[in-house]
Design a protein around this motif. Structure first.
Motif, PDB file in Angstrom:
ATOM      1  N   TYR A  64      44.469  48.761  27.536  1.00  0.00           N
ATOM      2  CA  TYR A  64      43.553  48.131  28.510  1.00  0.00           C
ATOM      3  C   TYR A  64      42.204  48.172  27.833  1.00  0.00           C
ATOM      4  N   LYS A  65      41.290  47.372  28.128  1.00  0.00           N
ATOM      5  CA  LYS A  65      39.885  47.311  27.866  1.00  0.00           C
ATOM      6  C   LYS A  65      39.074  46.924  29.124  1.00  0.00           C
ATOM      7  N   LEU A  66      37.888  47.810  29.183  1.00  0.00           N
ATOM      8  CA  LEU A  66      36.971  47.635  30.574  1.00  0.00           C
ATOM      9  C   LEU A  66      35.864  46.878  29.807  1.00  0.00           C
ATOM     10  N   ASN A  67      35.438  45.821  30.402  1.00  0.00           N
ATOM     11  CA  ASN A  67      34.258  45.007  30.276  1.00  0.00           C
ATOM     12  C   ASN A  67      33.149  45.353  31.082  1.00  0.00           C
ATOM     13  N   PRO A  68      31.863  45.338  30.337  1.00  0.00           N
ATOM     14  CA  PRO A  68      30.843  45.769  31.428  1.00  0.00           C
ATOM     15  C   PRO A  68      30.662  45.264  32.627  1.00  0.00           C
ATOM     16  N   SER A  69      31.253  44.028  32.582  1.00  0.00           N
ATOM     17  CA  SER A  69      31.229  43.087  34.088  1.00  0.00           C
ATOM     18  C   SER A  69      32.145  43.620  34.928  1.00  0.00           C
ATOM     19  N   GLY A  70      32.865  44.552  34.675  1.00  0.00           N
ATOM     20  CA  GLY A  70      34.083  45.168  35.427  1.00  0.00           C
ATOM     21  C   GLY A  70      35.309  44.563  35.117  1.00  0.00           C
ATOM     22  N   ALA A  71      35.485  43.437  34.426  1.00  0.00           N
ATOM     23  CA  ALA A  71      36.669  42.796  34.266  1.00  0.00           C
ATOM     24  C   ALA A  71      37.737  43.628  33.380  1.00  0.00           C
ATOM     25  N   VAL A  72      38.991  43.746  33.708  1.00  0.00           N
ATOM     26  CA  VAL A  72      40.178  44.449  32.882  1.00  0.00           C
ATOM     27  C   VAL A  72      40.633  43.821  32.081  1.00  0.00           C
ATOM     28  N   SER A  73      40.962  43.836  30.718  1.00  0.00           N
ATOM     29  CA  SER A  73      41.402  43.108  29.548  1.00  0.00           C
ATOM     30  C   SER A  73      42.528  43.942  29.140  1.00  0.00           C
ATOM     31  N   VAL A  74      43.693  43.256  28.757  1.00  0.00           N
ATOM     32  CA  VAL A  74      44.894  43.794  28.486  1.00  0.00           C
ATOM     33  C   VAL A  74      45.456  42.803  26.984  1.00  0.00           C
ATOM     34  N   PRO A  75      46.460  43.404  26.156  1.00  0.00           N
ATOM     35  CA  PRO A  75      46.776  42.512  25.226  1.00  0.00           C
ATOM     36  C   PRO A  75      47.490  41.244  25.666  1.00  0.00           C
ATOM     37  N   GLU A  76      47.462  40.060  25.014  1.00  0.00           N
ATOM     38  CA  GLU A  76      47.731  38.698  25.475  1.00  0.00           C
ATOM     39  C   GLU A  76      49.223  38.876  25.781  1.00  0.00           C
ATOM     40  N   THR A  77      50.028  39.472  24.859  1.00  0.00           N
ATOM     41  CA  THR A  77      51.522  39.716  25.059  1.00  0.00           C
ATOM     42  C   THR A  77      51.847  40.397  26.385  1.00  0.00           C
ATOM     43  N   LYS A  78      50.953  41.343  26.986  1.00  0.00           N
ATOM     44  CA  LYS A  78      51.305  41.888  28.014  1.00  0.00           C
ATOM     45  C   LYS A  78      50.813  41.755  29.221  1.00  0.00           C
ATOM     46  N   VAL A  79      50.178  40.424  29.493  1.00  0.00           N
ATOM     47  CA  VAL A  79      49.595  40.123  30.546  1.00  0.00           C
ATOM     48  C   VAL A  79      50.448  39.723  31.782  1.00  0.00           C
ATOM     49  N   GLN A  80      51.587  39.302  31.601  1.00  0.00           N
ATOM     50  CA  GLN A  80      52.567  39.074  32.645  1.00  0.00           C
ATOM     51  C   GLN A  80      53.168  40.391  33.266  1.00  0.00           C
ATOM     52  N   GLU A  81      53.538  41.107  32.005  1.00  0.00           N
ATOM     53  CA  GLU A  81      54.284  42.455  32.377  1.00  0.00           C
ATOM     54  C   GLU A  81      53.083  43.379  33.441  1.00  0.00           C
ATOM     55  N   ALA A  82      51.952  43.385  32.812  1.00  0.00           N
ATOM     56  CA  ALA A  82      50.970  44.157  33.838  1.00  0.00           C
ATOM     57  C   ALA A  82      50.564  43.521  34.966  1.00  0.00           C
ATOM     58  N   ARG A  83      50.563  42.265  35.137  1.00  0.00           N
ATOM     59  CA  ARG A  83      50.371  41.569  36.579  1.00  0.00           C
ATOM     60  C   ARG A  83      51.596  42.154  37.468  1.00  0.00           C
ATOM     61  N   ILE A  84      52.644  41.945  37.129  1.00  0.00           N
ATOM     62  CA  ILE A  84      54.130  42.189  37.768  1.00  0.00           C
ATOM     63  C   ILE A  84      53.959  43.709  38.249  1.00  0.00           C
ATOM     64  N   ARG A  85      53.716  44.475  37.208  1.00  0.00           N
ATOM     65  CA  ARG A  85      53.739  46.067  37.573  1.00  0.00           C
ATOM     66  C   ARG A  85      52.586  46.279  38.495  1.00  0.00           C
ATOM     67  N   LEU A  86      51.314  45.803  38.493  1.00  0.00           N
ATOM     68  CA  LEU A  86      50.281  45.923  39.415  1.00  0.00           C
ATOM     69  C   LEU A  86      50.744  45.196  41.028  1.00  0.00           C
ATOM     70  N   ALA A  87      51.330  44.189  40.756  1.00  0.00           N
ATOM     71  CA  ALA A  87      51.552  43.552  42.064  1.00  0.00           C
ATOM     72  C   ALA A  87      52.651  44.337  42.878  1.00  0.00           C
ATOM     73  N   SER A  88      53.552  45.009  42.001  1.00  0.00           N
ATOM     74  CA  SER A  88      54.574  45.805  42.778  1.00  0.00           C
ATOM     75  C   SER A  88      54.192  47.239  43.405  1.00  0.00           C
ATOM     76  N   GLN A  89      52.875  47.531  43.181  1.00  0.00           N
ATOM     77  CA  GLN A  89      52.227  48.522  43.596  1.00  0.00           C
ATOM     78  C   GLN A  89      51.039  48.113  44.587  1.00  0.00           C
ATOM     79  N   GLY A  90      51.083  46.812  44.831  1.00  0.00           N
ATOM     80  CA  GLY A  90      49.968  46.293  45.882  1.00  0.00           C
ATOM     81  C   GLY A  90      48.674  46.333  45.285  1.00  0.00           C
ATOM     82  N   LEU A  91      48.250  46.149  43.898  1.00  0.00           N
ATOM     83  CA  LEU A  91      47.047  46.172  43.328  1.00  0.00           C
ATOM     84  C   LEU A  91      46.688  44.896  42.793  1.00  0.00           C
TER      85      LEU A  91
END
Length: 543
Positions: free
Chosen positions: A74-101
């Protein structure tokens, strides 16, 4: 005659180059190497996409910890946005949603757990309690499927000891639903009752539920006309869809998928009727209560009448003598005289008459009439050569399907239900054109390959057009002019003769006066004898 010839360039090392040029050389090499490495990394690197934007510090920390645990870069932008590789977007969202984040940054029960400052007023304590209650309710509501975020506003009136000043508590809930999602009526009712059950003295009718589009999801007054009409329409639609689905599922296996059309119109009566009946049966009675009273009074032998001498003694009896064995006549006295007698008897009976009391409430949504229309496609038969032909249905087939539909959905003639089954050839829709794939230059693997080829090309450009000329220009030695013997074996290359005679293949130059003086001085310094001989030759030639 001596010739001036350019000496061969002597080999030079890095130590022979001046200091400023050494620094420039090293800086150029370093810049070229860095540019080449950046191009290589760029050609092989991944594109990053914003996963979540505008996150608070607390939320960003939770998301980064979860991504680190999942092994996702991941990368953290100065605005507070979190960026991940384009191929891992859906996987990251699913994993975070399973943890309620990510969770809301507002504090709930944690606010109470924090130490309260000394001297906090009761108003602040009440405000903190209400804020905690609202936050905890919002956290619970977002657990409902389809709800992305929620905000709860509670209006809790101040308690009053006077009944006339008492006011009811109310609540408003704002829901942010996921794109393309909607809440079912059961979910709306569940959220409303959840809020109402969590706040004392809060009725479900005093809870208002609104979504992000400003649509009212529930009606505060369940008896309102608009709410009743909405429920009735929804019930009618579900009933009609159930009948349609039942007909299609019954006929499609026999006729073919997509070759049955059914429409059902239901006429429902939503009138609510309440009746009370009280019936009496005079033939059926029962004694409920009975009261009997009997009174007997007899007069004694005591004196009666006006007190006096005569009244103290009973008068003598006179009459016929009593015959032995004869029956006694009324009023006759045998032996002692009898006084007056009084008898009284009263009876009261209460009877319960048979009575039937019935209370009837007719249910709403009574089915009054069904109108059903079914359209069937022609029979399709496939010949041996694969050719498909259509044949209309016979009257027997239509009657058979009519009876089947009638029995399956329970049509009743006495209710006035109507069923029409029609056979009609369906118009075949034009076949869908094949979907063209992406052009070759837009496919992902071609883009990735082109990216690597461009990176490699840029590296070669930097190497051959920047690095190589830079090294060549810094390491090139300047040409030196020397005066050597024509007969010397060290002479090579082009020669310049001072006497005007040049060796075969020599390049004639026109040296300036200063160059001639310098050459003469060099000649005198290197070989004085030969210089003296040259001067003698010049003097002899001039005579």
């Amino acid at each position: 005659m001596a010739d001036i010839v350019p000496a061969a360039p002597a080999p030079r090392g890095l130590l022979d180059i001046p200091g400023i040029k050494q620094v420039g050389l090293l800086a150029g090499v370093a810049a070229a190497v860095a540019a080449a490495m950046w191009l290589v990394l760029w050609s092989q690197g991944q594109n990053y996409t914003v996963l979540y934007g505008q996150l608070s510090e607390r939320e960003s920390g939770q998301v980064m910890d979860a991504l680190t645990a999942a092994g996702i870069e991941y990368k953290l932008n100065p605005s507070g946005a979190v960026s991940v590789p384009e191929t891992k977007v859906q996987e990251a969202r699913i994993r975070l949603a399973s943890q309620g984040l990510p969770q809301s940054d507002s504090m709930g029960i944690e606010m109470i757990q924090k130490d309260s400052p000394l001297g906090t007023s009761s108003m602040m304590e009440t405000a903190r309690y209400q804020s905690v209650l609202e936050t905890e309710l919002a956290r619970t509501i977002i657990k409902v499927q389809g709800v992305q975020s929620a905000r709860v506003h509670l209006a809790l009136p101040k308690p009053s000891v006077f009944l006339r000043d008492a006011r009811k508590a109310t609540a408003s809930v704002m829901l942010q639903l996921y794109p393309g999602r909607r809440l079912e009526p059961g979910q709306v009712a569940a959220i409303v009752h959840l809020v109402a059950s969590s706040v004392p003295e809060l009725a479900a009718s005093d809870v208002t539920l609104v979504d992000q589009a400003g649509s009212l999801l529930n009606s505060p007054d369940e008896n309102a006309e608009q709410a009743a009409n909405t429920r009735q329409l929804e019930y009618t639609r579900k009933l009609e869809e159930g009948y349609q689905r039942r007909i299609i599922e019954l006929l499609e296996p026999m006729i073919g998928a997509g070759r049955v059309r059914a429409t059902v119109t239901a006429d429902l009566d939503f009138t609510v009727t309440e009746e009370t009946h009280e019936n009496y049966d005079p033939q059926k009675t029962a004694v409920r209560s009975e009261q009997t009273s009997k009174e007997t009074r007899k007069g004694g032998d005591g004196a009666e009448g006006i007190p006096g001498a005569l009244s103290n003694q009973p008068p003598g009896t006179s009459g016929a003598p009593v015959v032995a064995g004869a029956p006694a006549t009324p009023g006759s006295q045998t032996g002692a005289a009898s006084g007056p007698t009084s008898d009284s008897e009263r009876a009261t009976r209460n009877f319960e008459v048979d009575r039937v009391l019935s209370y009837t409430k007719q249910p709403s949504g009574v089915l009054k009439r069904l109108s059903v229309g079914v359209v069937l496609d022609d029979w399709q038969k496939t010949a041996a050569d694969g050719k498909v032909t259509t044949i209309p249905m016979s009257d027997t087939d239509i009657k058979r399907f009519t009876q089947l539909v009638r029995e399956s959905i329970g049509l009743k003639d006495e209710r006035g239900d109507k069923l029409d089954v029609l056979n009609q050839a369906f118009k075949s829709s034009a076949p869908l054109a094949p979907v063209d794939g992406l052009p070759l230059w837009q496919t992902p693997w071609v883009l990735a390959l082109a990216k690597q080829v461009v990176g490699a090309g840029l590296v070669l450009v930097v190497a051959f057009l920047v690095l190589r000329p830079l090294m060549k220009s810094l390491t090139k030695a300047p040409a030196r002019i020397t005066v050597s013997n024509p007969e010397s074996t060290d002479l090579a290359g082009d020669r310049v003769s001072l006497s005007g005679k040049s060796a075969p293949g020599a390049i004639k130059l026109a040296p300036s006066f200063e160059q001639q003086i310098a050459a003469a001085r060099a000649l005198v310094g290197q070989d004085p004898k030969r210089a003296a001989q040259v001067v003698k030759d010049w003097v002899a030639a001039d005579g």
